[in-house]
Design a protein around this motif. Sequence first.
Motif, PDB file in Angstrom:
ATOM      1  N   ALA A 114       0.833  -1.203   0.000  1.00 50.74           N
ATOM      2  CA  ALA A 114       0.000   0.000   0.000  1.00 50.74           C
ATOM      3  C   ALA A 114       0.867   1.252   0.000  1.00 50.74           C
ATOM      4  CB  ALA A 114      -0.923  -0.014   1.215  1.00 50.74           C
ATOM      5  N   ARG A 115       1.914   1.235   0.796  1.00 49.14           N
ATOM      6  CA  ARG A 115       2.800   2.401   0.870  1.00 49.14           C
ATOM      7  C   ARG A 115       3.544   2.607  -0.449  1.00 49.14           C
ATOM      8  NH1 ARG A 115       4.193   2.073   6.841  1.00 49.14           N
ATOM      9  NH2 ARG A 115       2.483   3.333   7.683  1.00 49.14           N
ATOM     10  N   GLU A 116       4.000   1.520  -1.060  1.00 49.92           N
ATOM     11  CA  GLU A 116       4.709   1.655  -2.333  1.00 49.92           C
ATOM     12  C   GLU A 116       3.787   2.222  -3.409  1.00 49.92           C
ATOM     13  OE1 GLU A 116       7.846   1.311  -3.078  1.00 49.92           O
ATOM     14  OE2 GLU A 116       8.450   0.635  -1.087  1.00 49.92           O
ATOM     15  N   MET A 117       2.539   1.780  -3.443  1.00 52.49           N
ATOM     16  CA  MET A 117       1.607   2.285  -4.445  1.00 52.49           C
ATOM     17  C   MET A 117       1.319   3.769  -4.227  1.00 52.49           C
ATOM     18  SD  MET A 117       1.284  -0.272  -6.379  1.00 52.49           S
ATOM     19  CE  MET A 117       2.909  -0.812  -5.836  1.00 52.49           C
ATOM     20  N   GLU A 118       1.205   4.192  -2.964  1.00 51.49           N
ATOM     21  CA  GLU A 118       0.991   5.610  -2.673  1.00 51.49           C
ATOM     22  C   GLU A 118       2.178   6.441  -3.151  1.00 51.49           C
ATOM     23  OE1 GLU A 118       0.448   5.572   1.515  1.00 51.49           O
ATOM     24  OE2 GLU A 118      -1.543   4.629   1.425  1.00 51.49           O
ATOM     25  N   HIS A 119       3.373   5.925  -2.925  1.00 58.14           N
ATOM     26  CA  HIS A 119       4.570   6.654  -3.332  1.00 58.14           C
ATOM     27  C   HIS A 119       4.675   6.731  -4.851  1.00 58.14           C
ATOM     28  CE1 HIS A 119       8.851   7.760  -3.568  1.00 58.14           C
ATOM     29  NE2 HIS A 119       8.717   8.195  -2.329  1.00 58.14           N
ATOM     30  N   ILE A 120       4.342   5.645  -5.529  1.00 57.69           N
ATOM     31  CA  ILE A 120       4.371   5.631  -6.991  1.00 57.69           C
ATOM     32  C   ILE A 120       3.381   6.637  -7.560  1.00 57.69           C
ATOM     33  CG2 ILE A 120       3.756   4.227  -9.006  1.00 57.69           C
ATOM     34  CD1 ILE A 120       5.031   1.837  -7.545  1.00 57.69           C
ATOM     35  N   GLU A 121       2.197   6.727  -6.949  1.00 62.38           N
ATOM     36  CA  GLU A 121       1.197   7.680  -7.424  1.00 62.38           C
ATOM     37  C   GLU A 121       1.695   9.114  -7.304  1.00 62.38           C
ATOM     38  OE1 GLU A 121      -1.612   7.161  -8.981  1.00 62.38           O
ATOM     39  OE2 GLU A 121      -1.294   5.003  -8.931  1.00 62.38           O
ATOM     40  N   ARG A 122       2.331   9.448  -6.194  1.00 61.08           N
ATOM     41  CA  ARG A 122       2.846  10.803  -6.016  1.00 61.08           C
ATOM     42  C   ARG A 122       3.959  11.105  -7.028  1.00 61.08           C
ATOM     43  NH1 ARG A 122       2.568   9.302  -0.517  1.00 61.08           N
ATOM     44  NH2 ARG A 122       4.850   9.065  -0.416  1.00 61.08           N
ATOM     45  N   TRP A 123       4.836  10.142  -7.220  1.00 63.65           N
ATOM     46  CA  TRP A 123       5.954  10.305  -8.153  1.00 63.65           C
ATOM     47  C   TRP A 123       5.454  10.510  -9.583  1.00 63.65           C
ATOM     48  CZ3 TRP A 123       7.599   5.504 -10.945  1.00 63.65           C
ATOM     49  CH2 TRP A 123       8.660   5.733 -11.817  1.00 63.65           C
TER      50      TRP A 123
END
Length: 515
Positions: free
Chosen positions: A421-430
């Motif tokens: 979940a955290r990785e997907m959130e970070h990818i979305e921001r990037w």
Amino acid sequence: MTRHETFPTRLSGDKPLSVAILAMGGQGGGVLADWIVAMAEAEGWVAQSTSVPGVAQRTGATIYYIEMLPAKDGRMPVLSLMPTPGDVDVVLAAEFMEAGRSILRGLVTPERTTLITSSHRAFAVVEKEKPGDGAGDPAVVVDASDIAAKRVVAFDLQALAEANGSVISSAMFGALAGAAVLPFPRAAFEAAIKAGGKGVGPSLKAFSAAFAQVETKPRAEVTKTPPKRFDDLPPTAGHPALDALLDRLRREVPDEARPLAFAGVKRLVDFQDPAYAGLYLDRLNGLAALDRAAGGAAKGHAFTREAAKYLAIALAYDDVIRVADLKTRASRFDRVRTEIGAKREEIVYTTEFMHPRMEEVAGTLPAGFGRWLEARPALFARLDKLVNRGRRVRTGTIGWFLALYAVSALKPLRPRSLRHAREMEHIERWLGLATATLAADYDLAVEILRCRRLIKGYSDTHARGESKFDRVLAALPRLKGRPDAAAWLRRLRESALIDEEGKALDGALKTIETL
């Protein structure tokens, strides 16, 4: 007692031929030295070999030193135990930077020494530990060898040996014979291999291939980074789900980005499953559409190319499940055995040094439960005391292998984990930053995608990389609108990769503040 009785053997003062071999563990340096000695003795010479071991973990090679001299009038020659700078006839290096170290040691001299080296690289610890590209520049060794050596023979002996099913020592022996620097015929070299009695067929094949290479192309071009080789899309993968992915690659991905996208698909199928790779293509297709709308065709679809590369890397993040999976694969055990040169009947145990933190444990749990634990600092700290300590894990034992195998079996549950979940959130921001910038500054958007290179590994390594990533992209508001914004963001990223502590990045950010 007479002088003759005290020294019954008359010693020859003639100068011997000297050979120095620099090889690492598993490369057969000892076998190569034995072949040279056996060949010399079979030809009626007196030969002697010694060795000085290098340090483990690829910080230095073992030096094997050989001196040989024809026995003359019943007198035994005086032979040295160590190579003397300026006094070595042949230097054989099993790796390119080891050739450079032999030059630094003074073993290679222009009046005397023939340098025979493999052009491939086996990176040292000091090169691997750098956050960015810490590899030494082979061009420096090329320039130095042209000055320091009387003659240079350099090509990829490792690849040649592997192509013939042998180890590099066989190819080095062939290159030595082909260079014709020792006064022995080719048949004498081959006889020494045959007398060894083990792996004779593959060894002779590698020997012959290297011998022929010296005659046709003794010097190969050496580059710091080997050229990238991408697999072509096969007509079919033999599985409906995989064939569907291949079809999408052909239809949806621009030609310039397709090789990278295919590599990304393979990586994500291995990381999770075909459905996960399909989600990657969904997102990449949307990014490619934005690229075309921003005039990406004129720039070779650079935005899509970088997205294909770094999105796949981001989606295949390193977590506990991935680490356990890689450490329990049969291919890894086979690779370890090959690297150390283990025989079929020998038992090999590997010891893994692991230091898990509670953060990694929580990241493997379902997202809701993991956040619940993190919201209770006292409980989280007590649990951390139980797991946060170094462990020596012997993956060759049944207990530890089953434990790691059980962790790797959690792969189907990964998409519901806190870490995912955290990785997907970070990818979305990037990706949000990159796509929001694309229309106004194409080159800056491409550099934003490349900043994902800063994030790698897991545990403390991942945390440090993510911190640098955030600090670099925090400078975007100051850079947007400048004609050189992309160049400045690239400088920041390169500064972040120079050192682990981020001192270079600190300096670069201070410069940005003055713009």
